[in-house]
Scaffold this active site. Structure first.
Site, PDB file in Angstrom:
ATOM      1  N   LEU A   2      21.414 -25.798 -56.475  1.00 16.15           N
ATOM      2  CA  LEU A   2      21.236 -25.612 -57.912  1.00 16.15           C
ATOM      3  C   LEU A   2      20.680 -26.884 -58.545  1.00 16.15           C
ATOM      4  O   LEU A   2      21.070 -27.995 -58.160  1.00 16.15           O
ATOM      5  CB  LEU A   2      22.608 -25.302 -58.539  1.00 16.15           C
ATOM      6  CG  LEU A   2      22.689 -25.123 -60.043  1.00 16.15           C
ATOM      7  CD1 LEU A   2      22.287 -23.698 -60.408  1.00 16.15           C
ATOM      8  CD2 LEU A   2      24.101 -25.399 -60.531  1.00 16.15           C
ATOM      9  N   CYS A   3      19.796 -26.718 -59.528  1.00 17.64           N
ATOM     10  CA  CYS A   3      19.355 -27.838 -60.366  1.00 17.64           C
ATOM     11  C   CYS A   3      19.266 -27.334 -61.804  1.00 17.64           C
ATOM     12  O   CYS A   3      19.992 -26.409 -62.169  1.00 17.64           O
ATOM     13  CB  CYS A   3      18.030 -28.433 -59.870  1.00 17.64           C
ATOM     14  SG  CYS A   3      16.603 -27.363 -60.089  1.00 17.64           S
ATOM     15  N   HIS A   4      18.395 -27.914 -62.602  1.00 17.20           N
ATOM     16  CA  HIS A   4      18.298 -27.494 -64.000  1.00 17.20           C
ATOM     17  C   HIS A   4      17.544 -26.177 -64.150  1.00 17.20           C
ATOM     18  O   HIS A   4      18.021 -25.256 -64.802  1.00 17.20           O
ATOM     19  CB  HIS A   4      17.630 -28.581 -64.846  1.00 17.20           C
ATOM     20  CG  HIS A   4      17.481 -28.219 -66.287  1.00 17.20           C
ATOM     21  ND1 HIS A   4      18.541 -28.241 -67.165  1.00 17.20           N
ATOM     22  CD2 HIS A   4      16.418 -27.779 -66.988  1.00 17.20           C
ATOM     23  CE1 HIS A   4      18.121 -27.829 -68.348  1.00 17.20           C
ATOM     24  NE2 HIS A   4      16.832 -27.548 -68.270  1.00 17.20           N
ATOM     25  N   ILE A   8      20.722 -23.996 -63.437  1.00 16.62           N
ATOM     26  CA  ILE A   8      21.866 -23.818 -64.328  1.00 16.62           C
ATOM     27  C   ILE A   8      21.433 -23.180 -65.642  1.00 16.62           C
ATOM     28  O   ILE A   8      22.234 -22.528 -66.318  1.00 16.62           O
ATOM     29  CB  ILE A   8      22.624 -25.149 -64.561  1.00 16.62           C
ATOM     30  CG1 ILE A   8      24.040 -24.847 -65.086  1.00 16.62           C
ATOM     31  CG2 ILE A   8      21.837 -26.072 -65.452  1.00 16.62           C
ATOM     32  CD1 ILE A   8      25.003 -25.997 -64.989  1.00 16.62           C
TER      33      ILE A   8
END
Length: 102
Positions: free
Chosen positions: A58-60, A86
């Site tokens: 997961l990242c932005h 996210i």
């Protein structure tokens, strides 16, 4: 590269989620049970990533996690990119923690 939606990732029982965002981003919003290794530290800390289970990354918004997923897969990790990061996790109404220390 394997990918999964935030909703489907959230539905995985006992998912091992790797958050590759920076510390400041975690202070804004995070998943409480996620493991944190910033993308820039991943090569040096790759041994912290399990090889005996699927790792959901997961990242932005999905770009850095895609890079991390490709790197991890090349290292023999069963890695899956969480599409939309996210941001999409939040938009899907899934649980996050906002503010405060990570």
């Amino acid at each position: 590269m394997k990918s999964i939606s935030p909703t489907d990732a959230h539905a995985v029982a006992d998912a091992w989620i790797l958050d590759v965002r920076e510390d400041g981003e975690l202070a804004q919003a995070r998943l409480d049970d996620a493991h944190h290794i910033p993308l820039g530290d991943l090569v040096a800390r790759v041994e912290e990533v399990p090889r005996d289970r699927t790792v959901y990354v997961l990242c932005h918004a999905g770009g850095r996690s895609a890079q991390a997923t490709q790197y991890l897969a090349a290292q023999g990790v069963d890695a899956v990119n969480i599409t939309g990061g996210i941001t999409e996790w939040y938009r899907a109404g899934l649980p996050i923690t906002t503010g405060g220390a990570a």
